[in-house]
Design an enzyme around this catalytic site. Structure first.
Site, PDB file in Angstrom:
ATOM      1  N   CYS A 147       0.835  -1.205   0.000  1.00 51.57           N
ATOM      2  CA  CYS A 147       0.000   0.000   0.000  1.00 51.57           C
ATOM      3  C   CYS A 147       0.875   1.263   0.000  1.00 51.57           C
ATOM      4  O   CYS A 147       1.483   1.577  -1.005  1.00 51.57           O
ATOM      5  CB  CYS A 147      -0.990  -0.042   1.174  1.00 51.57           C
ATOM      6  SG  CYS A 147      -2.360   1.122   1.014  1.00 51.57           S
TER       7      CYS A 147
ATOM      8  N   HIS B  70      -3.761  -5.090   0.944  1.00 52.08           N
ATOM      9  CA  HIS B  70      -3.204  -5.601   2.205  1.00 52.08           C
ATOM     10  C   HIS B  70      -3.282  -7.123   2.223  1.00 52.08           C
ATOM     11  O   HIS B  70      -4.291  -7.719   2.582  1.00 52.08           O
ATOM     12  CB  HIS B  70      -3.954  -4.996   3.394  1.00 52.08           C
ATOM     13  CG  HIS B  70      -3.632  -3.553   3.613  1.00 52.08           C
ATOM     14  ND1 HIS B  70      -2.518  -3.138   4.305  1.00 52.08           N
ATOM     15  CD2 HIS B  70      -4.263  -2.426   3.192  1.00 52.08           C
ATOM     16  CE1 HIS B  70      -2.474  -1.818   4.313  1.00 52.08           C
ATOM     17  NE2 HIS B  70      -3.522  -1.358   3.635  1.00 52.08           N
TER      18      HIS B  70
ATOM     19  N   GLU C  30      -1.829  -9.023   4.225  1.00 54.02           N
ATOM     20  CA  GLU C  30      -1.709  -9.559   5.586  1.00 54.02           C
ATOM     21  C   GLU C  30      -3.039  -9.815   6.264  1.00 54.02           C
ATOM     22  O   GLU C  30      -3.099 -10.528   7.277  1.00 54.02           O
ATOM     23  CB  GLU C  30      -0.852  -8.624   6.452  1.00 54.02           C
ATOM     24  CG  GLU C  30      -1.424  -7.243   6.709  1.00 54.02           C
ATOM     25  CD  GLU C  30      -1.088  -6.211   5.642  1.00 54.02           C
ATOM     26  OE1 GLU C  30      -1.090  -5.018   5.958  1.00 54.02           O
ATOM     27  OE2 GLU C  30      -0.825  -6.599   4.484  1.00 54.02           O
TER      28      GLU C  30
ATOM     29  N   SER D 254       1.929 -12.130  38.388  1.00 52.66           N
ATOM     30  CA  SER D 254       0.497 -11.843  38.525  1.00 52.66           C
ATOM     31  C   SER D 254      -0.348 -13.104  38.383  1.00 52.66           C
ATOM     32  O   SER D 254      -1.511 -13.131  38.775  1.00 52.66           O
ATOM     33  CB  SER D 254       0.060 -10.828  37.460  1.00 52.66           C
ATOM     34  OG  SER D 254       0.104 -11.433  36.178  1.00 52.66           O
ATOM     35  N   GLY D 255       0.227 -14.145  37.800  1.00 56.89           N
ATOM     36  CA  GLY D 255      -0.561 -15.333  37.476  1.00 56.89           C
ATOM     37  C   GLY D 255      -1.054 -15.299  36.038  1.00 56.89           C
ATOM     38  O   GLY D 255      -1.547 -16.288  35.522  1.00 56.89           O
ATOM     39  N   GLY D 256      -0.921 -14.131  35.386  1.00 59.69           N
ATOM     40  CA  GLY D 256      -1.293 -14.012  33.985  1.00 59.69           C
ATOM     41  C   GLY D 256      -0.276 -14.719  33.095  1.00 59.69           C
ATOM     42  O   GLY D 256       0.797 -15.125  33.557  1.00 59.69           O
ATOM     43  N   VAL D 257      -0.589 -14.838  31.831  1.00 60.21           N
ATOM     44  CA  VAL D 257       0.241 -15.616  30.912  1.00 60.21           C
ATOM     45  C   VAL D 257       1.653 -15.031  30.796  1.00 60.21           C
ATOM     46  O   VAL D 257       2.645 -15.751  30.917  1.00 60.21           O
ATOM     47  CB  VAL D 257      -0.417 -15.689  29.518  1.00 60.21           C
ATOM     48  CG1 VAL D 257       0.503 -16.390  28.530  1.00 60.21           C
ATOM     49  CG2 VAL D 257      -1.751 -16.417  29.597  1.00 60.21           C
ATOM     50  N   ASP D 258       1.758 -13.717  30.566  1.00 55.79           N
ATOM     51  CA  ASP D 258       3.060 -13.119  30.271  1.00 55.79           C
ATOM     52  C   ASP D 258       4.031 -13.231  31.449  1.00 55.79           C
ATOM     53  O   ASP D 258       5.166 -13.681  31.285  1.00 55.79           O
ATOM     54  CB  ASP D 258       2.894 -11.646  29.878  1.00 55.79           C
ATOM     55  CG  ASP D 258       2.013 -11.465  28.652  1.00 55.79           C
ATOM     56  OD1 ASP D 258       1.855 -12.442  27.895  1.00 55.79           O
ATOM     57  OD2 ASP D 258       1.458 -10.370  28.465  1.00 55.79           O
ATOM     58  N   SER D 259       3.597 -12.821  32.633  1.00 50.25           N
ATOM     59  CA  SER D 259       4.500 -12.870  33.784  1.00 50.25           C
ATOM     60  C   SER D 259       4.829 -14.308  34.164  1.00 50.25           C
ATOM     61  O   SER D 259       5.940 -14.613  34.596  1.00 50.25           O
ATOM     62  CB  SER D 259       3.910 -12.116  34.979  1.00 50.25           C
ATOM     63  OG  SER D 259       2.774 -12.782  35.505  1.00 50.25           O
ATOM     64  N   SER D 260       3.870 -15.230  33.978  1.00 54.03           N
ATOM     65  CA  SER D 260       4.100 -16.629  34.328  1.00 54.03           C
ATOM     66  C   SER D 260       5.134 -17.272  33.408  1.00 54.03           C
ATOM     67  O   SER D 260       6.029 -17.990  33.867  1.00 54.03           O
ATOM     68  CB  SER D 260       2.789 -17.419  34.252  1.00 54.03           C
ATOM     69  OG  SER D 260       1.851 -16.926  35.179  1.00 54.03           O
TER      70      SER D 260
END
Length: 512
Positions: free
Chosen positions: A82, A169, A171, A223-229
């Site tokens: 584009c 686009h 993608e 935190s127990g969340g995905v990223d920090s775990s």
């Protein structure tokens, strides 16, 4: 691992992350770089190919983003998308004009060169997705038109210099053969190899952490969340007990959150975790506060204070680890107009400029789906790794109006039932984010022979690819009926359930 990678120059396209994901899904490393990065630094990354992203800007507008034209003589295959095609045309002395009418949405792509490598294994007519106002009217010398639509030149190429441009686009999923176009560019034109996998990533990252940290100590807010775990698991795999995790129970978490975190990561994986029970403090600070932004600030400020107190009690900490992921990094890069800074990628929040600890961010190159893949490779249970997003302020912003312990307990129970039933019905991983909202509204009901006067709750479930837009989940009536019956019968304090059928936009996924 990153040799033969693809660089995406970001001109502010809302789809720049999607381009990178499309390439990575093929097993090739791709990263997004601001368009203004000096050419020598771009070339120092030794890319196998360069993709120029789209942009909300116009090439003929004063101050529009541009690049060093020498990039086209560097001998590296280039694909302009584009705005990227329009900019290529302009810089190589072609002509870009403002169209009589803008073109947004589906269009039919008609191939003019069936032998073009870019269109290998693609039919002569297919559907693509357009989103542009300007278009190319005169192609640069040495180029040829390789595809068109009814309204514009849709693709160009200079085979000798390995430069390609597409007006549409590729993608987005609306472009039928978009993935194949990227495959053709990445493998047939840029000659990349499949060398990007989560198994390789774990091995390399663990080795890098060991080398960088040595015998020093690391602290992480878990935190127990995905990223920090997942960040905690990677660091623990590398340095073991040199990592200390601090888990703060704000009193606004999901049911059994602290118990699950301590069992999974503390007991099963032998992590060094300190659990801080601070619910009473958070709820006291929130007493009588109804404004959502004020609630967020109070919760964020209190979290930092609690974390700082616990951190200061630890001795000899040299590194602060965070679960920063790649979209956080991209969103924090201001490119002066085309895309503005959305948020800081320091996800603990409030980090001082003169902080003495070094930052350790082992996930900063990964997208969310890649983080989950790493988590699975590391052995984190599915019920922890496939979790829906949970806001930092927790239930504090899912209780509309003032927050107290009674409301938090009521909401926790209702939310847990909703999630239980989604999992039981095999629907949890089919929807993107589901939760319950508690309204500050009471209504009359009848339970048995008694009159009730209790709260109204809202079931919310949304389907999305990128969380920028979302539609409400078409959950079966029988399922909603079962959830409603369970919550009303089992949760004291709720006697009425509604289902949110709002899409984003105009609504948001969360209510506050």
């Amino acid at each position: 691992m990153k040799n033969k990678s693809i660089i995406i120059l970001d001109f502010g396209s809302q789809f720049n992350q999607l381009i990178a994901r499309r390439v990575r899904e093929m097993g090739v490393y791709a990263e997004v770089v601001p368009y203004f990065e000096p050419l020598d630094k771009i070339l120092a990354r030794n890319p196998a190919g360069i993709i120029l992203s789209g942009s909300p800007s116009s090439t003929y507008k004063e101050g529009s983003p541009t690049i060093d034209p020498a990039i086209y003589s560097a001998g590296i295959p280039i694909l302009g998308i584009c705005y990227g095609m329009q900019l290529t045309t302009k810089l190589l002395d072609g002509v870009v004009a403002c169209a009589d009418k803008q073109e947004f949405g589906k269009a039919h792509l008609l191939l003019d060169d069936m032998d073009s490598l870019l269109f290998k294994n693609i039919p002569d007519k297919s559907q693509v997705w357009m989103s542009h106002g300007d278009h190319v009217t005169e192609i640069p010398k040495g180029f040829k038109v390789i595809a068109h639509t009814d309204s514009c030149i849709a693709a160009i190429s200079n085979v000798e210099k390995n430069i390609y441009g597409i007006q549409f686009h590729a993608e987005v999923t609306h472009s039928e053969f978009g993935v194949q176009i990227f495959r053709n560019f990445v493998f047939d034109i840029a000659k990349c190899e499949e060398n990007w996998s989560m198994g390789n990533y774990i091995e390399t990252t663990v080795a890098n952490i060991k080398e960088r940290v040595g015998k020093k100590k690391v602290m992480l807010a878990l935190s127990g969340g995905v990223d920090s775990s997942v960040a905690a698991m990677l660091i623990h795999k590398a340095i073991g007990d040199q990592l200390t995790c601090i888990f703060v129970d704000t009193g606004l978490l999901r049911k059994n959150e602290a118990k699950n975190v301590m069992e999974v990561y503390g007991k099963n994986y032998k992590m060094n975790i300190k659990c801080v029970e601070a619910g009473e403090v958070f709820l006291e600070k929130l007493k009588g506060v109804s404004d959502p932004e004020q609630k967020r600030k109070i919760i964020g400020k209190e979290f930092i204070e609690v974390f700082d107190r616990e951190a200061s009690a630890l001795e000899g900490i040299d590194f602060l680890a965070q679960g920063t992921i790649y979209p956080d990094v991209i969103e924090s890069m201001s490119i002066n107009g085309p895309s503005s800074t959305i948020k800081s990628h320091h996800n603990v929040g409030g980090l001082p400029d003169d902080m003495k600890m070094e930052l350790l961010e082992p996930l900063r190159e990964l997208f969310k789906d890649e983080v989950r893949a790493v988590g699975r490779e590391l052995g984190i249970p599915d019920f922890m790794i496939d979790r829906h997003p949970f806001p930092g302020p927790g239930l504090g912003i899912r209780i509309i109006g003032a927050v107290d312990k009674e409301k938090a307990d009521i909401l926790r129970e209702a939310d847990d039932i909703f999630i239980q039933e989604l999992r039981s019905a095999g629907l949890y991983t089919k929807v993107s984010q589901a939760f319950v909202v508690l309204l500050p509204v009471k209504s009359v009901g009848v339970m048995g022979d008694e009159r009730t006067y209790e709260y109204t709750a809202v079931l919310r479930s949304a389907d999305t690819i990128d969380f920028m837009t979302a539609t409400w989940s078409r959950l079966p009536y029988e399922f909603l009926d079962k959830v409603s019956n369970r919550i009303i019968n089992e949760v004291k304090g709720i006697n009425r359930l509604t289902y949110d059928i709002s899409s984003k936009p105009p609504a948001t996924i969360e209510w506050e």
